[in-house]
Write an enzyme that holds these catalytic residues in place. Structure first.
Site, PDB file in Angstrom:
ATOM      1  N   SER A  44       0.820  -1.208   0.000  1.00 53.35           N
ATOM      2  CA  SER A  44       0.000   0.000   0.000  1.00 53.35           C
ATOM      3  C   SER A  44       0.857   1.262   0.000  1.00 53.35           C
ATOM      4  CB  SER A  44      -0.896   0.028   1.238  1.00 53.35           C
ATOM      5  OG  SER A  44      -1.947  -0.875   1.134  1.00 53.35           O
ATOM      6  N   PRO A  45       0.301   2.351  -0.543  1.00 57.28           N
ATOM      7  CA  PRO A  45       0.979   3.642  -0.378  1.00 57.28           C
ATOM      8  C   PRO A  45       0.922   4.068   1.086  1.00 57.28           C
ATOM      9  CG  PRO A  45      -1.166   3.916  -1.429  1.00 57.28           C
ATOM     10  CD  PRO A  45      -0.934   2.445  -1.329  1.00 57.28           C
ATOM     11  N   GLN A  47       1.620   7.239  -7.156  1.00 59.54           N
ATOM     12  CA  GLN A  47       0.314   7.772  -6.766  1.00 59.54           C
ATOM     13  C   GLN A  47       0.418   9.283  -6.637  1.00 59.54           C
ATOM     14  OE1 GLN A  47      -1.400   7.814  -2.654  1.00 59.54           O
ATOM     15  NE2 GLN A  47      -2.747   6.204  -3.457  1.00 59.54           N
ATOM     16  N   TYR A  57      -9.198  14.309   0.421  1.00 59.44           N
ATOM     17  CA  TYR A  57      -8.268  15.202  -0.279  1.00 59.44           C
ATOM     18  C   TYR A  57      -9.013  15.912  -1.408  1.00 59.44           C
ATOM     19  CZ  TYR A  57      -4.783  12.714   2.515  1.00 59.44           C
ATOM     20  OH  TYR A  57      -4.080  12.169   3.555  1.00 59.44           O
TER      21      TYR A  57
END
Length: 782
Positions: free
Chosen positions: A420-421, A498, A582
């Protein structure tokens, strides 16, 4: 037995299994206490047909009252198999260990035991006013789903009640069964499921469940109890094999999901369905009530002499987590049955696998212990289908689903494991450094199929914090290139960039400081932008400027330039971050998008700007390389993004050239109330995968290889991303390969001896563990 300092007087309102078992166990250990049970029905009345217990629950009964245990198990019908009847196939999965008995027989046994130990039993006593128990030290509300005691003290118990969508009715039959059998019946109006099991010779329970649309289409809403049963006999004529359905207040209902925040008030305490319900699809209602009765009895005997409040607190502490876990599993199972049509195109073995694993408590590894033949039969079907769909032949090697290759455009991953990021918060002016190099290189060497870098920003004012990485200048591009080149040279792992913009959640402290809060020094903060001028933390966060058209154009161009840099740096894949509150997530969610122009209002309008940016990025990104979108599929808050909105969005992104949806949730608003649990976000990936038919990546509280195999096998997602497990174990994937005995590609030559040893050790450990698990399985309740 503790010294008796006073003789308690206890009134149990409700003579179901939970209330009777509490009275029995408590009176047995404290014969000096006066314990009375008050039941509104007669001793011979019961509604429903059979009850189910697992082997583990039977062991609990054995350890607390041998006499009732022996009487109960003497009446049991025992079975080991769960049977799934689907599309003309009968599929069995063994090793489950369940037993059923008549609810009336269970009540009779507990009633007799209560009389033997001196419990007062009072029938046809409806309790409308607790004033009659003014002289009691303890009042137990064991009066079921429609508890009057709970309703009388709503403010104190704070119950939540939700009527679930599906319709169900509880019937019986004379049809014998040799296992817990699910009959999935495809009809002209939709899928209907019968949950069935035998509870005594010549008697079986039949719980019929279907969607509201199917229920209405058949006209069940206009039929009485008898007419409904006769129609169901016609629908399930083949399955009933000529046997009738038996009614006993078999009315169609919607399941009430109940949970009380507070379980006690003053000298009143709740037990069983009065405090929490569990959907019948996991057969745990009576189990929960009787196990809670054990805990409440233990607490009263230990502390009741001195402090009833302490006893109640002890009971709450002992049972709350177990009840919540069971209820959560039941909720997940319930949700699957509400959407069972979504799996109805599956082949029989995959459908059976989904049924077995629907509640998340059973995984691939668990099934291997229960019934390895079932898993191998699933593999026969699954690897053949995989070959037909992809042309990749794993029919002989069978590396487990998580180690099958996966293609997106011209990119092929060695396996389905994704890093995962994870924000590292240690860049300076957006520049990656040696920490990032070591962090990403070590996880690539760990063997995951795909590695995400943390959310990286296309401009300095797009950052979450001063420690976030960027991709807006040549120096940053050079450092990213250095990392990517090393990973490509020394591993087979693919790497994804990403890109994201923090929006109103920008200019905040590092993750391990006061996350999501502004920087302490006002002069260090930078201006914020969002879909609408709404602050994140009222009175704390800076107010963002609503993004106007010139600013929107500038941000879009920033993302296009960063996309080109990511391609030059050699990244294999690109993702646009549209989640977690975001910038682009703030456009998508109605909670954060209050615009009255063409970018606000309907989901088509809220989606417009993120889609414009993505299309521009897709045009700048090579056609041979895949792209993905990360979304928050739920805001976990009232009025947030809906499932229908999500499906509209992902279809639009797919049409624009998106290849994968990375499915997350939440973090849109600080007042969110997520329902956490293992694999708690997989439900969103599963919906997108099975409704929109879009490739998905699942994330969130996934920690074990067995969970990954289950997710892939059950078509809940195509890729599985793990964050925290990779923080402490960069070699998670290599350890999993060793555990399953899979000879993976791309092991660095320097690490081959260690991998060989790991495989030998894992094989021995796994054999021993499997043997212990099988030996530890509780003995039959016979």
């Amino acid at each position: 037995m503790p010294d008796a300092t006073r003789s308690l007087k206890i009134a149990v309102v409700g003579g179901g299994p939970g209330g009777l078992y509490l009275a029995l166990l408590t009176k047995k250990r404290r014969p000096d206490w006066q314990i009375d049970v008050y039941e509104q029905n007669s001793a011979n009345d019961t509604f429903g047909f059979g009850v189910v217990f697992s082997d583990e629950t039977l062991e609990e009964f054995l350890s607390h009252d041998v006499e009732s245990y022996e009487a109960i198990t003497d009446t049991f019908a025992y079975w080991d198999d769960i049977i799934i009847r689907y599309k003309g196939r009968e599929i069995r999965c063994g090793g489950n260990g369940f037993a059923g008995c008549s609810r009336l027989a269970l009540l009779k046994i507990l009633q007799q035991r209560c009389e033997e130990v001196g419990v007062g039993l009072h029938y046809l006593k409806s309790v409308d006013d607790l004033a009659r128990f003014a002289d009691c030290d303890v009042i137990v509300g064991a009066d079921g789903i429609n508890s009057r005691i709970r309703d009388a003290f709503k403010k104190q118990f704070r119950p939540s009640l939700a009527l679930k969508a599906n319709k169900f009715t509880w019937l019986g039959s004379t049809r014998p069964l040799d296992g817990f059998t699910f009959f999935f019946k495809q009809t002209e109006h939709g899928l209907i499921c019968a949950h069935t099991y035998q509870y005594e010779p010549g008697r079986s329970t039949w719980v019929i469940e279907t969607s509201p649309a199917t229920w209405t289409a058949f006209g069940f809403d206009k039929l009485d109890e008898h007419e409904s049963a006769r129609l169901l006999e016609i629908i399930f004529a083949v399955e009933l094999e000529g046997h009738p359905l038996i009614t006993n207040r078999s009315l169609w209902r919607s399941f009430p999901r109940i949970f009380c925040e507070q379980w006690w008030h003053g000298n009143i305490v709740l037990l069983g369905d009065a405090k929490a319900t569990a959907h019948f699809s996991i057969g745990s209602g009576t189990k929960l009530a009787m196990e809670s009765a054990i805990a409440l009895s233990d607490a009263l005997v230990a502390h009741g002499d001195n402090s009833v409040e302490t006893a109640f607190r002890t009971y709450d502490k002992a049972r709350r987590t177990d009840v919540q876990v069971t209820q959560h599993n039941a909720d997940v199972s319930l949700a699957w049955f509400e959407h069972m049509e979504r799996s109805n195109d599956m082949k029989p073995m995959q459908f059976a696998m989904v049924v077995m694993c629907r509640a998340k408590s059973i995984t691939w590894d668990n099934l291997l212990v229960r019934d390895e033949r079932f898993v191998r039969a699933f593999e026969d079907e699954w690897y053949q289908t995989y070959f037909e769909d992809t042309g990749i032949d794993c029919r002989q090697t069978r590396p487990t689903p998580m180690f099958t290759p996966f293609r997106l455009r011209d990119m092929t991953l060695d396996n389905r494991v994704v890093v995962s990021p994870m924000a590292q918060y240690c860049a300076t002016e957006g520049l990656p450094n040696d920490w990032h190099f070591t962090h990403y290189a070590s996880r690539a060497l760990g063997g995951a199929g795909l590695l995400y870098v943390e959310m990286t920003c296309p401009s300095d004012d797009a950052r979450i914090s001063p420690g976030c990485t960027g991709l807006w200048n040549d120096a940053q591009e050079h450092e990213w290139t250095r990392i990517v080149d090393f990973i490509h040279a020394h591993s087979r792992t693919k790497i994804c960039m990403q890109l994201g913009h923090a929006g109103r959640k920008g200019s905040t402290q590092l993750g391990w400081e006061d996350a999501d809060h502004p920087l302490p020094k006002e002069e260090d903060n930078w201006p914020l932008f969002s879909a609408s001028s709404l602050v994140y933390f009222e009175g704390v966060s800076a107010r963002p400027t609503e993004l106007d058209r010139p600013a929107m154009a500038r941000v879009k161009e920033d993302f296009v330039q960063a996309t080109r840099r990511a391609d030059r740096a050699g990244f294999d894949m690109l993702e646009l971050h549209c989640a977690h509150g975001y910038l682009f997530a703030s456009f998508l969610s109605p909670l954060t998008n209050r615009r009255d122009d063409e970018y606000g209002g309907s989901i088509a309008n809220r989606l417009r700007y993120p889609l414009e940016v993505f299309r521009a990025m897709r045009d700048a990104w090579p056609a041979s390389k895949p792209t993905s979108i990360r979304i928050s599929a739920s805001d976990w808050a009232p009025g947030g993004i809906s499932e229908d909105d999500v499906l509209v969005a992902v279809r639009a992104f797919e049409e624009a050239g998106c290849d994968l949806i990375s499915t997350s949730s939440g973090q849109t608003v600080p007042e969110q109330k997520p329902v956490y649990g293992r694999m708690y976000q997989v439900q969103f990936a599963e919906c997108i995968r099975n409704v929109a038919r879009m490739k998905t990546m699942a994330v969130g509280a996934i920690t074990e290889p067995g969970q990954i195999n289950t997710i892939i096998a059950c078509r809940r997602a195509d890729l599985v991303a793990l964050g925290r497990p990779h923080l402490v174990d960069p070699y998670f994937t290599r350890h999993a390969a060793a555990w399953y005995g899979v000879k993976t590609q791309g092991v660095p030559l320097q690490y081959l001896p260690g991998m060989a040893q790991a495989m030998r050790e894992a094989e021995r450990t796994r054999q021993k563990q499997t043997e212990l698990q099988r030996k530890a399985k509780p003995r039959r309740g016979m």
